[in-house]
Structures are given as C-alpha cells and as structure tokens.
Scaffold this motif. Structure first.
Motif, PDB file in Angstrom:
ATOM      1  N   HIS A   1     -10.204 -13.919  -0.399  1.00  0.00           N
ATOM      2  CA  HIS A   1      -8.841 -13.099  -0.400  1.00  0.00           C
ATOM      3  C   HIS A   1      -8.003 -13.892   0.791  1.00  0.00           C
ATOM      4  N   ALA A   2      -7.006 -13.333   0.721  1.00  0.00           N
ATOM      5  CA  ALA A   2      -5.459 -13.435   1.372  1.00  0.00           C
ATOM      6  C   ALA A   2      -5.379 -12.661   2.473  1.00  0.00           C
ATOM      7  N   VAL A   3      -4.927 -12.470   3.521  1.00  0.00           N
ATOM      8  CA  VAL A   3      -4.773 -11.304   4.142  1.00  0.00           C
ATOM      9  C   VAL A   3      -3.135 -11.024   4.805  1.00  0.00           C
ATOM     10  N   ARG A   4      -2.886 -10.384   4.591  1.00  0.00           N
ATOM     11  CA  ARG A   4      -1.455 -10.301   4.043  1.00  0.00           C
ATOM     12  C   ARG A   4      -0.551  -9.286   6.193  1.00  0.00           C
TER      13      ARG A   4
ATOM     14  N   ALA B   1      -4.417  -4.128  -4.276  1.00  0.00           N
ATOM     15  CA  ALA B   1      -3.105  -4.051  -4.710  1.00  0.00           C
ATOM     16  C   ALA B   1      -2.045  -4.006  -3.556  1.00  0.00           C
ATOM     17  N   THR B   2      -2.184  -3.170  -3.226  1.00  0.00           N
ATOM     18  CA  THR B   2      -1.465  -2.074  -2.265  1.00  0.00           C
ATOM     19  C   THR B   2      -2.123  -2.363  -0.495  1.00  0.00           C
ATOM     20  N   VAL B   3      -3.281  -2.458  -0.586  1.00  0.00           N
ATOM     21  CA  VAL B   3      -4.223  -2.020   0.300  1.00  0.00           C
ATOM     22  C   VAL B   3      -4.602  -3.510   1.470  1.00  0.00           C
ATOM     23  N   ASN B   4      -4.768  -3.999   2.121  1.00  0.00           N
ATOM     24  CA  ASN B   4      -4.694  -5.445   2.955  1.00  0.00           C
ATOM     25  C   ASN B   4      -6.313  -5.619   2.785  1.00  0.00           C
ATOM     26  N   PRO B   5      -6.674  -6.344   2.018  1.00  0.00           N
ATOM     27  CA  PRO B   5      -8.256  -6.743   2.078  1.00  0.00           C
ATOM     28  C   PRO B   5      -8.943  -7.419   3.323  1.00  0.00           C
ATOM     29  N   THR B   6      -8.427  -7.229   4.067  1.00  0.00           N
ATOM     30  CA  THR B   6      -9.151  -7.607   5.516  1.00  0.00           C
ATOM     31  C   THR B   6     -10.662  -6.508   5.924  1.00  0.00           C
ATOM     32  N   VAL B   7     -11.523  -6.724   6.668  1.00  0.00           N
ATOM     33  CA  VAL B   7     -12.833  -6.639   6.926  1.00  0.00           C
ATOM     34  C   VAL B   7     -12.302  -5.437   6.908  1.00  0.00           C
ATOM     35  N   GLU B   8     -12.437  -4.894   7.662  1.00  0.00           N
ATOM     36  CA  GLU B   8     -12.096  -2.995   7.950  1.00  0.00           C
ATOM     37  C   GLU B   8     -11.977  -2.099   6.472  1.00  0.00           C
ATOM     38  N   ASN B   9     -10.758  -3.294   5.349  1.00  0.00           N
ATOM     39  CA  ASN B   9     -10.268  -1.890   4.108  1.00  0.00           C
ATOM     40  C   ASN B   9     -11.205  -2.599   3.885  1.00  0.00           C
ATOM     41  N   VAL B  10     -11.841  -3.121   2.693  1.00  0.00           N
ATOM     42  CA  VAL B  10     -13.595  -4.020   2.603  1.00  0.00           C
ATOM     43  C   VAL B  10     -14.222  -3.190   3.082  1.00  0.00           C
TER      44      VAL B  10
END
Length: 123
Positions: free
Chosen positions: A17-20, A74-83
C-alpha cells in the motif's frame, strides 16, 4: 460465572500500500500483514477446516495486491486502521453466515504494533 468459548486463528498475507497524506501519497511498500481473529461459535466445537476456508476467502481478496488499486480503498486510505475495519466487516459477515461471530481482530503491519477491534456484546 458465564463461560465464553472462542477460537483464535492467525493468518498472514502479503500486500502493499501507499498511505495518502495531505501533502501527497507516500511510497508504495509491502507488508506481511498478520491477522489474528478470535471468534465465538454456537457450538463448543467446530471444524477448523471450514472456518479457516471462509476466513481465507475474505483474506485472499487482499493477498498479493496493491491495496490502493482495490475498489474498497479507492477513496478510503489503506492504513492499518482502515484495513482492520474492512477486514472486520468482511470476516464477521462471512463467519455469521457459517455459525460463528468475530469477537476480536488484530491486524499488524509490523511486528511491533497492531490495530485491534473488539466486540463487547454478543448478538
């Protein structure tokens, strides 16, 4: 005293992933994500093969992928929290369809930290 029976299943997937950030997108990098699920079952005993099969069906969608490219992120940042939020919802839905309920999930993208979600009451 009320006893609560649960199973704990540990799984691993590789995904990048790449954090936004407000200033732009970070560098693409890969993690070996550790996912630990604690689940409650209706019966005291379940067939681990069946539960693991359903669990891996949910995880396989992320395995080997660049998370930023998936529609879920696509619109949700793929951080560990969101994953973790995504996996909790996906895995709990799958387990409920098969006689179990996800009580806790821990997702680690590093050996030194994890993000956790707990269910405090059972349906």
């Amino acid at each position: 005293m009320t006893k609560h029976h649960s199973y704990k299943i540990k799984s691993y997937i590789n995904a990048s992933h790449a954090v936004r950030w407000a200033s732009g997108v970070g560098q693409k990098h890969t993690h070996t994500w550790e996912i630990v699920c604690e689940l409650h079952t209706v019966d005291k005993m379940v067939a681990f093969f069946d539960i693991e099969k359903h669990l891996h069906e949910a995880l396989d969608e992320l395995s080997g992928k660049f998370l930023n490219d998936l529609p879920e992120f696509a619109t949700v940042n793929p951080t560990v929290e969101n994953v973790t939020e995504y996996l909790f919802d996906k895995i709990d839905r799958t387990l409920r369809e098969n006689g179990a309920q996800l009580m806790r999930i821990e997702v680690s993208d590093s050996p030194i930290r994890a993000y956790c979600i707990d269910v405090t009451d059972r349906d």
